[in-house]
Write a protein that holds these residues in place. Sequence first.
Motif, PDB file in Angstrom:
ATOM      1  N   THR A   1       0.800  -1.220   0.000  1.00 40.15           N
ATOM      2  CA  THR A   1       0.000   0.000   0.000  1.00 40.15           C
ATOM      3  C   THR A   1       0.834   1.272   0.000  1.00 40.15           C
ATOM      4  O   THR A   1       0.501   2.229  -0.691  1.00 40.15           O
ATOM      5  CB  THR A   1      -0.934   0.043   1.224  1.00 40.15           C
ATOM      6  N   ASN A   2       1.898   1.310   0.786  1.00 39.19           N
ATOM      7  CA  ASN A   2       2.681   2.532   0.920  1.00 39.19           C
ATOM      8  C   ASN A   2       4.166   2.176   0.937  1.00 39.19           C
ATOM      9  O   ASN A   2       4.708   1.792   1.962  1.00 39.19           O
ATOM     10  CB  ASN A   2       2.274   3.261   2.203  1.00 39.19           C
TER      11      ASN A   2
ATOM     12  N   SER B   1       6.919   4.015   0.714  1.00 37.86           N
ATOM     13  CA  SER B   1       7.853   4.809   1.513  1.00 37.86           C
ATOM     14  C   SER B   1       7.813   4.406   2.986  1.00 37.86           C
ATOM     15  O   SER B   1       8.852   4.335   3.650  1.00 37.86           O
ATOM     16  CB  SER B   1       7.566   6.304   1.361  1.00 37.86           C
ATOM     17  N   LYS B   2       6.620   4.117   3.509  1.00 36.12           N
ATOM     18  CA  LYS B   2       6.516   3.655   4.896  1.00 36.12           C
ATOM     19  C   LYS B   2       7.135   2.268   5.037  1.00 36.12           C
ATOM     20  O   LYS B   2       7.746   1.956   6.054  1.00 36.12           O
ATOM     21  CB  LYS B   2       5.072   3.627   5.360  1.00 36.12           C
TER      22      LYS B   2
END
Length: 55
Positions: A31-32, A34-35
């Motif tokens: 989903t993300n 960078s995280k």
Amino acid sequence: MFGLFKKKSEREMLEEQYRKLTEESFKLSTTNRSKSDAKAAEAEEVMKKLEALSN
């Protein structure tokens, strides 16, 4: 049952923290990104602590 109140060693706590961070990183990777990369970097720092502890 007899190990119920046994304290975890520093190594065991770091291993558990590393496992949790890598799982979170894997879940976030869909989903993300960078995280996910941030969690992977945290996990690497924990792994470095583990390696320093074993030496």
